[in-house]
Write an enzyme that holds these catalytic residues in place. Structure first.
Site, PDB file in Angstrom:
ATOM      1  N   GLY A   1      38.007  11.608  38.220  1.00  0.00           N
ATOM      2  CA  GLY A   1      37.944  12.567  37.119  1.00  0.00           C
ATOM      3  C   GLY A   1      36.502  12.719  36.667  1.00  0.00           C
ATOM      4  O   GLY A   1      35.712  11.775  36.783  1.00  0.00           O
TER       5      GLY A   1
ATOM      6  N   CYS B   1      34.666   4.284  33.980  1.00  0.00           N
ATOM      7  CA  CYS B   1      34.088   5.597  33.731  1.00  0.00           C
ATOM      8  C   CYS B   1      32.805   5.718  34.540  1.00  0.00           C
ATOM      9  O   CYS B   1      32.017   4.778  34.576  1.00  0.00           O
ATOM     10  CB  CYS B   1      33.789   5.735  32.237  1.00  0.00           C
ATOM     11  SG  CYS B   1      33.026   7.309  31.802  1.00  0.00           S
ATOM     12  N   LEU B   2      32.602   6.878  35.167  1.00  0.00           N
ATOM     13  CA  LEU B   2      31.382   7.075  35.958  1.00  0.00           C
ATOM     14  C   LEU B   2      30.128   6.970  35.103  1.00  0.00           C
ATOM     15  O   LEU B   2      29.047   6.690  35.612  1.00  0.00           O
ATOM     16  CB  LEU B   2      31.419   8.438  36.662  1.00  0.00           C
ATOM     17  CG  LEU B   2      32.505   8.612  37.731  1.00  0.00           C
ATOM     18  CD1 LEU B   2      32.500  10.044  38.252  1.00  0.00           C
ATOM     19  CD2 LEU B   2      32.321   7.629  38.874  1.00  0.00           C
TER      20      LEU B   2
ATOM     21  N   HIS C   1      36.328  12.758  26.635  1.00  0.00           N
ATOM     22  CA  HIS C   1      34.926  13.079  26.935  1.00  0.00           C
ATOM     23  C   HIS C   1      34.495  14.367  26.242  1.00  0.00           C
ATOM     24  O   HIS C   1      33.362  14.489  25.780  1.00  0.00           O
ATOM     25  CB  HIS C   1      34.721  13.276  28.443  1.00  0.00           C
ATOM     26  CG  HIS C   1      34.351  12.026  29.176  1.00  0.00           C
ATOM     27  ND1 HIS C   1      33.249  11.277  28.859  1.00  0.00           N
ATOM     28  CD2 HIS C   1      34.920  11.402  30.238  1.00  0.00           C
ATOM     29  CE1 HIS C   1      33.162  10.247  29.691  1.00  0.00           C
ATOM     30  NE2 HIS C   1      34.162  10.294  30.534  1.00  0.00           N
TER      31      HIS C   1
ATOM     32  N   GLN D   1      29.513  14.828  31.384  1.00  0.00           N
ATOM     33  CA  GLN D   1      28.990  13.755  32.243  1.00  0.00           C
ATOM     34  C   GLN D   1      27.917  14.239  33.218  1.00  0.00           C
ATOM     35  O   GLN D   1      27.246  13.432  33.858  1.00  0.00           O
ATOM     36  CB  GLN D   1      30.128  13.105  33.042  1.00  0.00           C
ATOM     37  CG  GLN D   1      31.085  12.334  32.153  1.00  0.00           C
ATOM     38  CD  GLN D   1      32.149  11.666  32.981  1.00  0.00           C
ATOM     39  OE1 GLN D   1      33.135  12.272  33.363  1.00  0.00           O
ATOM     40  NE2 GLN D   1      31.933  10.404  33.308  1.00  0.00           N
TER      41      GLN D   1
ATOM     42  N   HIS E   1      41.527  10.406  29.143  1.00  0.00           N
ATOM     43  CA  HIS E   1      40.130   9.989  29.332  1.00  0.00           C
ATOM     44  C   HIS E   1      39.198  11.210  29.377  1.00  0.00           C
ATOM     45  O   HIS E   1      38.157  11.228  28.714  1.00  0.00           O
ATOM     46  CB  HIS E   1      40.033   9.164  30.628  1.00  0.00           C
ATOM     47  CG  HIS E   1      38.674   8.630  30.944  1.00  0.00           C
ATOM     48  ND1 HIS E   1      38.396   7.273  30.956  1.00  0.00           N
ATOM     49  CD2 HIS E   1      37.525   9.259  31.273  1.00  0.00           C
ATOM     50  CE1 HIS E   1      37.105   7.111  31.266  1.00  0.00           C
ATOM     51  NE2 HIS E   1      36.562   8.299  31.475  1.00  0.00           N
ATOM     52  N   GLU E   2      39.594  12.222  30.143  1.00  0.00           N
ATOM     53  CA  GLU E   2      38.728  13.402  30.294  1.00  0.00           C
ATOM     54  C   GLU E   2      38.708  14.241  29.019  1.00  0.00           C
ATOM     55  O   GLU E   2      37.659  14.763  28.635  1.00  0.00           O
ATOM     56  CB  GLU E   2      39.137  14.249  31.503  1.00  0.00           C
ATOM     57  CG  GLU E   2      39.126  13.518  32.852  1.00  0.00           C
ATOM     58  CD  GLU E   2      37.858  12.726  33.144  1.00  0.00           C
ATOM     59  OE1 GLU E   2      36.779  13.101  32.659  1.00  0.00           O
ATOM     60  OE2 GLU E   2      37.949  11.707  33.844  1.00  0.00           O
TER      61      GLU E   2
HETATM   62 ZN   LIG Z   1      34.656   8.877  31.931  1.00  0.00          ZN
END
Ligand SMILES: [Zn+2]
Length: 169
Positions: free
Chosen positions: A45, A92-93, A138, A50, A134-135
């Site tokens: 995701g 998370c990236l 963000h 991000q 989660h997204e």
């Molecule tokens: Zn994330």
């Protein structure tokens, strides 16, 4: 085009992202680039903040290329229903190397627009439900570490400060 992923500490991650109003070729290109950037970073995701773009767009593929039919684009998403409970590791990236157990609802319905601006609803369970939450978080300037204890969150922040000092963040 592959965008670099911004890490925790970048203000783009803590801003409320702006709604998308133009469903044009530029948006389609950005979404294509977001999938490419997500796969390059081995993620399932990715939200536009991000990659430093403060717009309400997220891409998800919980199968990681296994099933192209599962590729999902969420534009201007809202969580409209949640139920149940799950607790498992989340990462998370933008917080590479950090994973923590996070409690989340197990079944979640999201309402969003697709790449053409058409509104749809989709219900997901387990990992997909987690990805929706989660997204969407963000896009509201929130990260998974906001859902863990203050003690664990401070520990992560301390480790990041140390890494940043060493030039490794
Ligand atoms: Zn994330």
């Amino acid at each position: 085009m592959i965008y670099p992923i911004v890490k925790y500490g970048d203000p783009a991650l803590e801003r409320t992202a702006a709604p998308v109003t133009a469903f044009d070729a530029e948006l389609r290109k950005l979404i294509e680039d977001m999938f490419e950037s997500m796969y390059a970073a081995h993620g399932v995701g990715l939200a536009a903040p991000q990659i430093g773009i403060s717009k309400r767009i997220a891409v998800i593929d919980v199968t990681f290329k296994e099933d192209p039919a599962q590729k999902l684009v969420l534009i201007n998403p809202e969580i409209i229903h949640k139920e149940g409970h799950q607790r498992s590791n989340e990462g998370c990236l933008s917080l590479p190397e950090f994973r923590e157990k996070v409690a989340r609802p197990n079944r979640v319905t999201v309402r969003a627009q697709d790449v053409h601006g058409k509104t749809f609803e989709r219900t997901g369970e387990e990992l997909l439900a987690r990805a929706f939450l989660h997204e969407t978080d963000h896009l509201n300037g929130k990260l998974f570490i906001h859902h863990i204890s203050a003690l664990k969150r401070d520990l992560i922040k301390r480790k990041i400060r140390k890494l940043a000092k060493a030039g490794e963040w």
